[in-house]
Design an enzyme around this catalytic site. Sequence first.
Site, PDB file in Angstrom:
ATOM      1  N   GLN A 170       0.820  -1.211   0.000  1.00 41.71           N
ATOM      2  CA  GLN A 170       0.000   0.000   0.000  1.00 41.71           C
ATOM      3  C   GLN A 170       0.858   1.266   0.000  1.00 41.71           C
ATOM      4  OE1 GLN A 170      -3.252   0.321  -0.317  1.00 41.71           O
ATOM      5  NE2 GLN A 170      -3.916  -1.803  -0.130  1.00 41.71           N
ATOM      6  N   HIS A 199       2.613   2.010  -3.339  1.00 46.30           N
ATOM      7  CA  HIS A 199       1.733   2.681  -4.304  1.00 46.30           C
ATOM      8  C   HIS A 199       1.595   4.159  -3.962  1.00 46.30           C
ATOM      9  CE1 HIS A 199      -1.624   3.734  -6.865  1.00 46.30           C
ATOM     10  NE2 HIS A 199      -2.203   4.248  -5.787  1.00 46.30           N
ATOM     11  N   GLU A 200       1.431   4.464  -2.680  1.00 42.99           N
ATOM     12  CA  GLU A 200       1.245   5.855  -2.269  1.00 42.99           C
ATOM     13  C   GLU A 200       2.441   6.732  -2.632  1.00 42.99           C
ATOM     14  OE1 GLU A 200      -1.407   7.392  -0.860  1.00 42.99           O
ATOM     15  OE2 GLU A 200      -2.578   5.536  -1.023  1.00 42.99           O
ATOM     16  N   THR A 201       3.615   6.143  -2.709  1.00 43.21           N
ATOM     17  CA  THR A 201       4.848   6.914  -2.931  1.00 43.21           C
ATOM     18  C   THR A 201       5.541   6.527  -4.234  1.00 43.21           C
ATOM     19  OG1 THR A 201       6.077   5.254  -1.645  1.00 43.21           O
ATOM     20  CG2 THR A 201       5.271   7.195  -0.449  1.00 43.21           C
ATOM     21  N   ARG A 229      -1.668  -1.196  -6.622  1.00 38.88           N
ATOM     22  CA  ARG A 229      -1.562  -1.648  -5.228  1.00 38.88           C
ATOM     23  C   ARG A 229      -1.436  -3.173  -5.174  1.00 38.88           C
ATOM     24  NH1 ARG A 229      -3.141   2.594  -1.685  1.00 38.88           N
ATOM     25  NH2 ARG A 229      -4.299   4.256  -2.740  1.00 38.88           N
TER      26      ARG A 229
END
Length: 253
Positions: free
Chosen positions: A88, A91-93, A223
């Site tokens: 997770q 994906h965010e970064t 993700r």
Amino acid sequence: MEFSGSPLTLFCCVFFLFLTGSLAQGIGSIVTNDLFNEMLKNRNDGRCPANGFYTYDAFIAAANSFPGFGTSGDDTARRKEIAAFFGQTSHETTGGSLSAEPFTGGYCFVRQNDQSDRYYGRGPIQLTNQNNYEKAGNAIRQDLVNNPDLVATDATISFKTAIWFWMTPQDNKPSSHDVIIGSWTPSAADQSANRAPGCGVITNIINGGIECGVGPNAAVEDRIGYYRRYCGMLNVAPGDNLDCYNQRNFAQG
């Protein structure tokens, strides 16, 4: 074993063995320095704004502040949680395709590109919203309301905010931690919303308002791709219910 030293020396030796044994059972027994570097192999690429920021020592220090993180349940549950967390947050970064190998661009960014709001996304989980900064700051004993940029300048604090978000239920949302280790039981409302245990619900917790209940989309696929890669590296099966395409997001009840 015969021992000829002083009682104090004996005590120190026993304490050292106890301490190192305890540490061996911690998250560092699964996420070694070498594994961390292989999982996030392009984070220090010169094209990444986060180059040099996210370190193994900062991750371990932050993780040790949350005793249940990556240490709950059996070995399979622990490995799956680590894979899910890094899936997770990668994906965010993500920095996208930094190399030919897919899903290796995680931890390329610290700050959200759009910085028009003071409490814009920062850190592995891209913490946003003043309310989250206040709650996270209270939990880790840092004034993040007045000093939000600590999340982007202190790597240990940055990881702590991500793990806090991961470990903490909010409103009608369970914690990502409880979901992935199998401690969450869906309520009647969850069942009606097609929210079943699995990584899809974690995506719903993190960004369901945008990514869930709208059918297949690239963000959710990304993700899942990161998560599957890390599951392979950790020798654990990813399980079922990986997407949230047909889930109602939590804000809708």
